[in-house]
Design a protein around this motif. Sequence first.
Motif, PDB file in Angstrom:
ATOM      1  N   PHE A 242     -30.460  -3.510 -32.907  1.00  0.00           N
ATOM      2  CA  PHE A 242     -31.328  -3.647 -31.886  1.00  0.00           C
ATOM      3  C   PHE A 242     -33.107  -3.900 -32.596  1.00  0.00           C
ATOM      4  N   LYS A 243     -33.089  -3.466 -33.823  1.00  0.00           N
ATOM      5  CA  LYS A 243     -34.480  -3.433 -34.405  1.00  0.00           C
ATOM      6  C   LYS A 243     -34.603  -5.038 -34.652  1.00  0.00           C
ATOM      7  N   ASP A 244     -33.432  -5.805 -34.955  1.00  0.00           N
ATOM      8  CA  ASP A 244     -33.589  -7.056 -35.217  1.00  0.00           C
ATOM      9  C   ASP A 244     -33.893  -7.943 -34.079  1.00  0.00           C
ATOM     10  N   ALA A 245     -33.092  -7.519 -32.866  1.00  0.00           N
ATOM     11  CA  ALA A 245     -33.288  -8.163 -31.762  1.00  0.00           C
ATOM     12  C   ALA A 245     -34.898  -8.102 -31.029  1.00  0.00           C
TER      13      ALA A 245
ATOM     14  N   ARG B  86     -37.568  -7.851 -33.023  1.00  0.00           N
ATOM     15  CA  ARG B  86     -38.229  -8.643 -34.193  1.00  0.00           C
ATOM     16  C   ARG B  86     -38.136 -10.061 -33.591  1.00  0.00           C
ATOM     17  N   THR B  87     -37.261 -10.484 -32.785  1.00  0.00           N
ATOM     18  CA  THR B  87     -37.660 -12.087 -32.381  1.00  0.00           C
ATOM     19  C   THR B  87     -38.577 -12.409 -31.635  1.00  0.00           C
ATOM     20  N   SER B  88     -39.124 -11.428 -30.913  1.00  0.00           N
ATOM     21  CA  SER B  88     -40.294 -11.595 -30.219  1.00  0.00           C
ATOM     22  C   SER B  88     -41.426 -12.375 -30.774  1.00  0.00           C
ATOM     23  N   VAL B  89     -41.458 -12.325 -32.234  1.00  0.00           N
ATOM     24  CA  VAL B  89     -42.436 -13.036 -32.659  1.00  0.00           C
ATOM     25  C   VAL B  89     -42.355 -14.479 -33.126  1.00  0.00           C
ATOM     26  N   LEU B  90     -40.914 -15.024 -32.616  1.00  0.00           N
ATOM     27  CA  LEU B  90     -40.896 -16.294 -33.089  1.00  0.00           C
ATOM     28  C   LEU B  90     -41.782 -17.449 -32.256  1.00  0.00           C
ATOM     29  N   SER B  91     -41.830 -17.080 -30.832  1.00  0.00           N
ATOM     30  CA  SER B  91     -42.754 -17.978 -30.262  1.00  0.00           C
ATOM     31  C   SER B  91     -43.139 -17.193 -28.835  1.00  0.00           C
ATOM     32  N   GLN B  92     -43.910 -17.776 -27.902  1.00  0.00           N
ATOM     33  CA  GLN B  92     -44.153 -17.405 -26.671  1.00  0.00           C
ATOM     34  C   GLN B  92     -43.138 -17.057 -25.806  1.00  0.00           C
ATOM     35  N   ARG B  93     -42.087 -18.177 -25.861  1.00  0.00           N
ATOM     36  CA  ARG B  93     -40.534 -18.065 -25.062  1.00  0.00           C
ATOM     37  C   ARG B  93     -40.209 -16.760 -25.323  1.00  0.00           C
ATOM     38  N   TRP B  94     -40.051 -16.260 -26.823  1.00  0.00           N
ATOM     39  CA  TRP B  94     -39.183 -15.355 -27.187  1.00  0.00           C
ATOM     40  C   TRP B  94     -40.024 -14.018 -26.987  1.00  0.00           C
ATOM     41  N   ILE B  95     -41.086 -13.773 -26.613  1.00  0.00           N
ATOM     42  CA  ILE B  95     -41.702 -12.387 -26.657  1.00  0.00           C
ATOM     43  C   ILE B  95     -40.882 -11.194 -25.876  1.00  0.00           C
TER      44      ILE B  95
ATOM     45  N   LEU C 246     -31.796 -22.295 -23.469  1.00  0.00           N
ATOM     46  CA  LEU C 246     -30.718 -21.628 -22.803  1.00  0.00           C
ATOM     47  C   LEU C 246     -31.237 -20.775 -21.835  1.00  0.00           C
ATOM     48  N   PRO C 247     -30.492 -20.493 -20.860  1.00  0.00           N
ATOM     49  CA  PRO C 247     -31.055 -19.591 -19.740  1.00  0.00           C
ATOM     50  C   PRO C 247     -31.254 -17.951 -20.300  1.00  0.00           C
ATOM     51  N   ASP C 248     -31.985 -17.053 -19.721  1.00  0.00           N
ATOM     52  CA  ASP C 248     -32.469 -15.788 -20.389  1.00  0.00           C
ATOM     53  C   ASP C 248     -31.269 -14.985 -20.633  1.00  0.00           C
ATOM     54  N   PHE C 249     -30.459 -15.034 -19.593  1.00  0.00           N
ATOM     55  CA  PHE C 249     -29.201 -13.999 -19.854  1.00  0.00           C
ATOM     56  C   PHE C 249     -28.325 -14.328 -21.017  1.00  0.00           C
ATOM     57  N   ILE C 250     -28.249 -15.913 -21.132  1.00  0.00           N
ATOM     58  CA  ILE C 250     -27.376 -16.111 -22.438  1.00  0.00           C
ATOM     59  C   ILE C 250     -28.123 -15.711 -23.671  1.00  0.00           C
ATOM     60  N   ILE C 251     -29.358 -15.791 -23.595  1.00  0.00           N
ATOM     61  CA  ILE C 251     -29.975 -15.664 -25.023  1.00  0.00           C
ATOM     62  C   ILE C 251     -29.840 -14.063 -25.248  1.00  0.00           C
ATOM     63  N   GLY C 252     -29.915 -13.094 -24.023  1.00  0.00           N
ATOM     64  CA  GLY C 252     -29.832 -11.926 -24.057  1.00  0.00           C
ATOM     65  C   GLY C 252     -28.534 -11.478 -24.852  1.00  0.00           C
ATOM     66  N   HIS C 253     -27.508 -12.096 -24.142  1.00  0.00           N
ATOM     67  CA  HIS C 253     -25.954 -11.979 -24.645  1.00  0.00           C
ATOM     68  C   HIS C 253     -25.814 -11.984 -26.124  1.00  0.00           C
ATOM     69  N   ILE C 254     -26.682 -13.252 -26.691  1.00  0.00           N
ATOM     70  CA  ILE C 254     -26.570 -13.314 -28.144  1.00  0.00           C
ATOM     71  C   ILE C 254     -27.390 -12.410 -28.885  1.00  0.00           C
ATOM     72  N   LEU C 255     -28.418 -12.027 -28.446  1.00  0.00           N
ATOM     73  CA  LEU C 255     -29.282 -11.187 -28.892  1.00  0.00           C
ATOM     74  C   LEU C 255     -28.226  -9.840 -29.180  1.00  0.00           C
ATOM     75  N   THR C 256     -27.647  -9.539 -28.298  1.00  0.00           N
ATOM     76  CA  THR C 256     -26.613  -8.358 -28.197  1.00  0.00           C
ATOM     77  C   THR C 256     -26.025  -8.047 -29.593  1.00  0.00           C
ATOM     78  N   PHE C 257     -25.374  -9.251 -30.076  1.00  0.00           N
ATOM     79  CA  PHE C 257     -24.684  -9.156 -31.627  1.00  0.00           C
ATOM     80  C   PHE C 257     -25.745  -8.727 -32.485  1.00  0.00           C
ATOM     81  N   LEU C 258     -26.897  -8.588 -32.472  1.00  0.00           N
ATOM     82  CA  LEU C 258     -27.823  -8.260 -33.418  1.00  0.00           C
ATOM     83  C   LEU C 258     -27.890  -6.767 -33.437  1.00  0.00           C
TER      84      LEU C 258
END
Length: 457
Positions: free
Chosen positions: A49-52, A54-63, A35-47
């Motif tokens: 902030f600390k959990d958002a 933490r998604t940086s450890v999922l993969s290189q794409r998510w850092i 998905l485009p970056d801004f859509i992923i950012g919108h999804i993470l908005t519902f988490l």
Amino acid sequence: MDSGGFVTARDRQDESECSKRQKCSQGEEDRISNLPDFIIGHILTFLRFKDAIRTSVLSQRWIYMWTYITKLGLHDGVYQINKTTFINFVCRMLLHLNASNINEFHLILEEKYDPYIIGQLISLVSNKKIKVISLRSINECSISCYPIFKCQSLEKLELAMGHSIIQFPSFVCLSSLTALYLVAIRNPMKITCYSSNQSKELTLKFPVLRDYISCDCIWLDVKRVTIDAPLLEKVIIDRQWDYSSNVSHAEIEIRASYVTNYLYRSYVSSETTLLDAAHVAEASIYLSDDSKVNMSGQELKIFVRKLFNINNLKGLILQNLAPMEHYLADISAFGMLSNLCISYFVTIENLLCLLLKSPCLETLVLKYPIYSAKKPLKFAIVPECFLSTLKVVRFAKFAGGQQEFSFAKFVMEKSQVLESISFSCYKLRGAKMKKVKKKIFSVKRSCNIEFSDHLDT
């Protein structure tokens, strides 16, 4: 039994199911990650902030995906770190955000911070084309609002502070603001002007403002505040603190033509509010019971006039008229008032004064036993509403006293269009209740009478 180097049907089945799970899992990951970056950012908005983050450890794409979030909610009590570390953390987060604008920023502070540091945070947020700012501080947190009032994208502003001084510029114009909430926590919040303007006058222009709420706010060293909000619909001014040690002499003028809901609850004070509202449909005015009214008769007279300066009012709730009982005769008539509710402490004389100024009244509700300051009672003038409009009268706490009965009798005998009168009897049971009923039913009338032996509020 060992199968040696041969692959059994069971092995092939297990491999097939494992492969399906891997493909399914991989396919789901691909769909989100692509998905485009801004859509992923919108999804993470519902988490949170600390959990958002933490998604940086999922993969290189998510850092760095968390840097595209558009809503920040931060609370220093959640992170369990010292004040300096928390402020540094917040600053880094704001500086690293890739979003060109942040929709919402919510900051809750439990510790006491340097006002300069809080001002720097506000400046960082205001530069992000913010739409919603909510600042809450339990402890003293005096700030300058100059950066906030430069943000023309702002749609909602909430300042909830405890024992703080908030500095406003002498002139503010926010073209997108629809809601302004100024709320004190634990102690009154003081608002002042940091301009060199010696007249200490503030002008707040909000062309699209709909809601204005001010709770326990004192305009300190300010003579006049003009709120120019032509589309304003709801106004709440609530002052529950005793301001005897924080005297405010400000006059607040609210220029708004479409206010439909107005609530004013306060101690009697030298600070007055003038509401220029021709379309107010419902208003609630509560005056706290304060025996320490430190105002001259002339000042109190002016206060009462301005408080009731709502000409086209249709519904009004009043509580505690005692502080202004000698000045009700000076208020303007309520030419369109159809519903009047008295919720606390009113004499029959004050009530009659209000009825004489309400020629179109249709419904009268008395939520507390009424009494008279004079004996015997004299009803020399019949209010105009008794002759043409008054249809419903309710005694929500009828105590059955002689003075109350005299007023009820006056209503039943003189009201020519009255349809119903109801009595919810207060602490009346058995023989006392029967006696009151007999007395009421003995009055000559043409309306229906209803009784109940419980408190009906």
